[in-house]
Design an enzyme around this catalytic site. Structure first.
Site, PDB file in Angstrom:
ATOM      1  CE  LYS A 198      -3.761   2.289   2.508  1.00  0.00           C
ATOM      2  NZ  LYS A 198      -4.660   2.206   3.680  1.00  0.00           N
ATOM      3  NE  ARG A 208      -5.813   9.548   3.057  1.00  0.00           N
ATOM      4  CZ  ARG A 208      -4.508   9.705   2.860  1.00  0.00           C
ATOM      5  NH1 ARG A 208      -4.027  10.912   2.570  1.00  0.00           N
ATOM      6  NH2 ARG A 208      -3.686   8.686   2.960  1.00  0.00           N
ATOM      7  CE  LYS A 220      -3.590   7.875   6.816  1.00  0.00           C
ATOM      8  NZ  LYS A 220      -4.761   6.994   6.627  1.00  0.00           N
ATOM      9  CE  LYS A 251      -6.204   2.266  -0.874  1.00  0.00           C
ATOM     10  NZ  LYS A 251      -6.883   2.354   0.435  1.00  0.00           N
ATOM     11  CB  SER A 277     -11.193   7.394  -4.177  1.00  0.00           C
ATOM     12  OG  SER A 277     -10.037   7.905  -3.536  1.00  0.00           O
ATOM     13  CE1 TYR A 316     -14.714   3.527  -3.453  1.00  0.00           C
ATOM     14  CE2 TYR A 316     -12.636   3.640  -4.643  1.00  0.00           C
ATOM     15  CZ  TYR A 316     -13.329   3.616  -3.450  1.00  0.00           C
ATOM     16  OH  TYR A 316     -12.649   3.685  -2.260  1.00  0.00           O
TER      17      TYR A 316
END
Length: 328
Positions: A198, A208, A220, A251, A277, A316
């Protein structure tokens, strides 16, 4: 010299093109993410993700039913939690009466044959917005202190009816920890799909927004991977295999097709990819402006992810793509 080898012979009509096609998409390839919010009879569009909605627990049942009718059978719910329920130790994550676990249990009760992949990370429930425990004095993300919380979160999700646990936190050792917690509590049958690679990507913004889960301070990068690194993904893969992961995930997907292929070539475990996203939002924005054909671009992107080596795609676009596939 007139050529004798003519690859175009295998492209000369649609029947032959279909006959020799190497990669195919089906609705069974898709994992459909669902956004959950508190309340009743709520269906709110995510502004940065046209066509994607946040559903209250009662309305999400309708969305699952519509997707099942299109041949989608695997779902990944994510919760949008009230700030009033967030704290530094993400206690709400193990609340069986809370939004997330109630919704998981209800979906499994009404659709017992669907597969639910639940998310294990502290950020939706953390007042700090990070995936692990934050040292309030230094800002350091405390790896080992996070494992106990992640394990209890995974156990609560298994009790609610999760079929697959998806640790997305990128803490070291969390797959082994979660496997031990699950096995020690008679959940040997619950799978772990580890977010193996990730990356600390710029493509997560709309997600988010949907969950209001951005870090309150810092970023992060101390636990998510550097986008410049390829070999590091293989190190993470080796550890996840050793610790007992049943499946692995990359990801994001679209900007990391090389990582998907690299991981696929180095494991016998199923490989999944998260078409995130920001990747979704880019295509939707370009399509709304008439710059690309949205449907064709969507299908080409999904095909590229599968061609790179993904056995399943968390996207999505799942419902929309399944509708296209149904039309043929």
């Amino acid at each position: 010299m007139i050529p004798t080898n003519r690859p175009r012979r295998n492209r000369k009509n649609q029947v032959i093109r279909d006959l020799v096609q190497e990669t195919r998409l089906t609705a069974h390839d898709f994992i459909y993410p669902l956004f959950l919010i508190e309340g009743q009879n709520q269906r709110l569009e995510v502004k940065s993700m046209p066509g994607i909605y946040r559903h209250s627990a009662d309305r999400v049942i309708d969305e699952v039913g519509a997707a099942v009718a299109l041949g989608i059978h695997t779902f990944a719910p994510f919760p949008s939690i009230s700030d009033a329920l967030k704290d530094p130790l993400a206690r709400e994550s193990a609340n069986l009466d809370g939004l997330y676990l109630r919704a998981v249990a209800d979906i499994k009760r009404q659709f017992p044959d669907v597969v639910l992949m639940t998310d294990v990370a502290m950020d939706p429930y953390s007042s700090d917005g990070h995936d692990g425990v934050v040292n309030q004095e230094t800002g350091e993300i405390l790896n080992d202190a996070s494992l106990e919380i992640l394990g209890q979160m995974a156990l609560a999700q298994a009790r609610a009816g999760a079929d697959i646990i998806g640790p997305s936190d990128m803490m070291d050792g969390r797959v082994a920890w979660i496997r031990d917690v699950l096995d020690s509590n008679a959940f040997q049958h619950v799978s772990i799909m580890s977010y193996t690679a990730k990356y600390a990507s710029a493509f997560y913004g709309p997600f988010r927004d949907a969950l209001d889960s951005a870090p309150k301070k810092g970023d992060k990068k101390s636990y998510q991977m550097n986008p410049a690194n390829r070999r590091e993904a293989l190190r993470e893969l080796a550890l996840d295999e050793l610790e007992g992961a049943d499946m692995v995930m990359i990801k994001p997907a679209l900007s990391y097709l090389d990582i998907i292929r690299e991981v696929k070539d180095h494991t016998t475990l199923p490989v999944t990819a998260y078409n995130v996203s920001g990747e979704y939002a880019m295509i939707k924005a370009a399509a709304q402006n008439g710059w690309v054909d949205g449907e064709k671009t969507m299908m080409e992107v999904l095909l590229s992810i599968k061609r790179a080596g993904a056995d399943a795609i968390l996207t999505y676009f799942a419902k929309e793509a399944a509708e296209v596939l149904r039309r043929g």
